[in-house]
Design a protein around this motif. Sequence first.
Motif, PDB file in Angstrom:
ATOM      1  N   GLU A   1       7.965  -3.032 -10.196  1.00 60.76           N
ATOM      2  CA  GLU A   1       8.316  -1.682  -9.748  1.00 60.76           C
ATOM      3  C   GLU A   1       9.827  -1.490  -9.633  1.00 60.76           C
ATOM      4  N   ASP A   2      10.240  -0.219  -9.483  1.00 59.12           N
ATOM      5  CA  ASP A   2      11.679   0.029  -9.346  1.00 59.12           C
ATOM      6  C   ASP A   2      12.089   0.198  -7.889  1.00 59.12           C
ATOM      7  N   LYS A   3      11.099   0.158  -6.963  1.00 56.71           N
ATOM      8  CA  LYS A   3      11.450   0.213  -5.542  1.00 56.71           C
ATOM      9  C   LYS A   3      10.477  -0.634  -4.735  1.00 56.71           C
ATOM     10  N   PHE A   4      10.878  -0.883  -3.476  1.00 55.11           N
ATOM     11  CA  PHE A   4      10.031  -1.675  -2.599  1.00 55.11           C
ATOM     12  C   PHE A   4       8.717  -0.942  -2.348  1.00 55.11           C
ATOM     13  N   ASN A   5       7.607  -1.669  -2.393  1.00 59.46           N
ATOM     14  CA  ASN A   5       6.285  -1.082  -2.156  1.00 59.46           C
ATOM     15  C   ASN A   5       5.751  -1.676  -0.854  1.00 59.46           C
ATOM     16  N   ASP A   6       5.582  -0.826   0.168  1.00 62.86           N
ATOM     17  CA  ASP A   6       5.154  -1.366   1.470  1.00 62.86           C
ATOM     18  C   ASP A   6       3.628  -1.494   1.569  1.00 62.86           C
ATOM     19  N   GLY A   7       2.930  -1.157   0.500  1.00 58.48           N
ATOM     20  CA  GLY A   7       1.477  -1.302   0.497  1.00 58.48           C
ATOM     21  C   GLY A   7       0.766  -0.160   1.198  1.00 58.48           C
ATOM     22  N   GLY A   8       1.536   0.827   1.686  1.00 61.42           N
ATOM     23  CA  GLY A   8       0.930   1.991   2.343  1.00 61.42           C
ATOM     24  C   GLY A   8       0.011   1.585   3.478  1.00 61.42           C
ATOM     25  N   GLU A   9      -1.130   2.236   3.538  1.00 57.16           N
ATOM     26  CA  GLU A   9      -2.050   2.008   4.666  1.00 57.16           C
ATOM     27  C   GLU A   9      -2.631   0.599   4.687  1.00 57.16           C
ATOM     28  N   ILE A  10      -2.779  -0.015   3.505  1.00 60.44           N
ATOM     29  CA  ILE A  10      -3.363  -1.363   3.506  1.00 60.44           C
ATOM     30  C   ILE A  10      -2.295  -2.450   3.633  1.00 60.44           C
ATOM     31  N   GLY A  11      -1.024  -2.056   3.596  1.00 62.07           N
ATOM     32  CA  GLY A  11       0.057  -3.036   3.722  1.00 62.07           C
ATOM     33  C   GLY A  11       0.252  -3.452   5.177  1.00 62.07           C
ATOM     34  N   SER A  12       0.899  -4.597   5.369  1.00 59.83           N
ATOM     35  CA  SER A  12       1.122  -5.087   6.736  1.00 59.83           C
ATOM     36  C   SER A  12       2.449  -4.585   7.304  1.00 59.83           C
ATOM     37  N   ILE A  13       3.297  -4.024   6.446  1.00 60.06           N
ATOM     38  CA  ILE A  13       4.655  -3.671   6.875  1.00 60.06           C
ATOM     39  C   ILE A  13       4.617  -2.599   7.969  1.00 60.06           C
ATOM     40  N   GLN A  14       3.760  -1.596   7.774  1.00 59.07           N
ATOM     41  CA  GLN A  14       3.725  -0.513   8.747  1.00 59.07           C
ATOM     42  C   GLN A  14       3.111  -0.949  10.075  1.00 59.07           C
ATOM     43  N   LEU A  15       2.477  -2.128  10.071  1.00 61.95           N
ATOM     44  CA  LEU A  15       1.960  -2.672  11.336  1.00 61.95           C
ATOM     45  C   LEU A  15       3.043  -3.459  12.070  1.00 61.95           C
ATOM     46  N   GLY A  16       4.211  -3.558  11.461  1.00 64.90           N
ATOM     47  CA  GLY A  16       5.320  -4.217  12.143  1.00 64.90           C
ATOM     48  C   GLY A  16       5.725  -5.558  11.562  1.00 64.90           C
ATOM     49  N   TRP A  17       5.116  -5.957  10.456  1.00 63.43           N
ATOM     50  CA  TRP A  17       5.516  -7.216   9.825  1.00 63.43           C
ATOM     51  C   TRP A  17       6.807  -6.978   9.052  1.00 63.43           C
ATOM     52  N   SER A  18       7.692  -7.964   9.040  1.00 63.17           N
ATOM     53  CA  SER A  18       8.965  -7.804   8.334  1.00 63.17           C
ATOM     54  C   SER A  18       8.742  -7.667   6.841  1.00 63.17           C
ATOM     55  N   TRP A  19       9.452  -6.744   6.223  1.00 64.56           N
ATOM     56  CA  TRP A  19       9.344  -6.641   4.760  1.00 64.56           C
ATOM     57  C   TRP A  19      10.103  -7.776   4.101  1.00 64.56           C
ATOM     58  N   TYR A  20      11.112  -8.303   4.833  1.00 66.99           N
ATOM     59  CA  TYR A  20      11.836  -9.473   4.329  1.00 66.99           C
ATOM     60  C   TYR A  20      11.800 -10.528   5.410  1.00 66.99           C
ATOM     61  N   ALA A  21      11.230 -11.694   5.120  1.00 64.71           N
ATOM     62  CA  ALA A  21      11.068 -12.744   6.133  1.00 64.71           C
ATOM     63  C   ALA A  21      11.765 -14.012   5.658  1.00 64.71           C
ATOM     64  N   GLY A  22      13.073 -13.871   5.363  1.00 65.28           N
ATOM     65  CA  GLY A  22      13.839 -14.993   4.802  1.00 65.28           C
ATOM     66  C   GLY A  22      13.983 -16.146   5.788  1.00 65.28           C
ATOM     67  N   ILE A  23      13.897 -17.360   5.255  1.00 65.01           N
ATOM     68  CA  ILE A  23      14.099 -18.545   6.100  1.00 65.01           C
ATOM     69  C   ILE A  23      15.148 -19.446   5.457  1.00 65.01           C
TER      70      ILE A  23
END
Length: 252
Positions: free
Chosen positions: A230-252
């Motif tokens: 894709e050409d942009k970040f996809n948060d998965g909408g309603e089925i994605g975990s991002i909107q539930l508060g999970w980090s979209w980037y979880a770098g370690i």
Amino acid sequence: MKNNRLISRRKALITGLASVGGIFLPGCSKKLPPSYGNILRMGDTLTYAAHRILLPGQSLAKEYSHKDISSFPAIGTTDPGDPENPDSSEIYRNLQKDRFADWRLSIEGLVAKPEPFSLADLKRIPSRTQITRHTCEEGWTAIGEWTGVPLSRVLDAVGILPTARFITFYSYDGWVDCIDMLDALHPQTILAYGMNGRDLPIPHGAPVRLRVETQLGYKSMKYLERIVVEDKFNDGGEIGSIQLGWSWYAGI
Ligand SMILES: Nc1nc2c(c(=O)[nH]1)N[C@H]1C(S)=C(S)[C@@H](COP(=O)(O)O)O[C@H]1N2
Ligand SMILES: [Mo]
């Protein structure tokens, strides 16, 4: 008053980061994913910007030796074919019967040749084996050996278009997640079909899972079904975990 100051500081920070992005993240300045309106989530953007600025793009996560391999719990979904599982998939259950002979990984979106890959197709591409430490956001770690095909080689085979910026992954248990191109092309980002010298077991994501060694464990999606460039970040909408508060980037 205090709140206003906080908001304007936050705005300044966002603007600042966007311009940092403009200098250091070519192509990403206008593409930085949103912070989802939550001040705590600003940390994701900070971590992302810091990693992208401080770490050379292809720096490797530490690799271990055979003697370091530990026991490895299976977490989250452990069998998408199990009808008792609320996220179970009948398609997956049928694929299991034939030991995944009919499994195909479709690669779609901004690619020149959208093409489904069978397990045998993936195994024909030169593989990579790595012994790495998995870090789960729940606070445990484990060391395992993974064998699979570097995602970069698969993306090469389908020919990603110049506008490609992010890769979204869909799993048979309904998980969706997305990584940027730097992580996608990282040499240790692999589509793994082997674990500790054997076929990837079902509890760990058979037939093929993602390994993203630069981020926390939940980014390493199990039970891969579909990949979209894709050409942009996809948060998965309603089925994605991002909107539930999970980090979209979880770098370690
Ligand atoms: N499709 C899918 N991928 C997933 C999960 C899941 O439940 N479903 N759990 C995630 C989490 S939180 C972790 S820590 C790892 C666990 O991998 P393991 O079961 O091999 O230990 O897979 C990640 N990928
Ligand atoms: Mo996790």
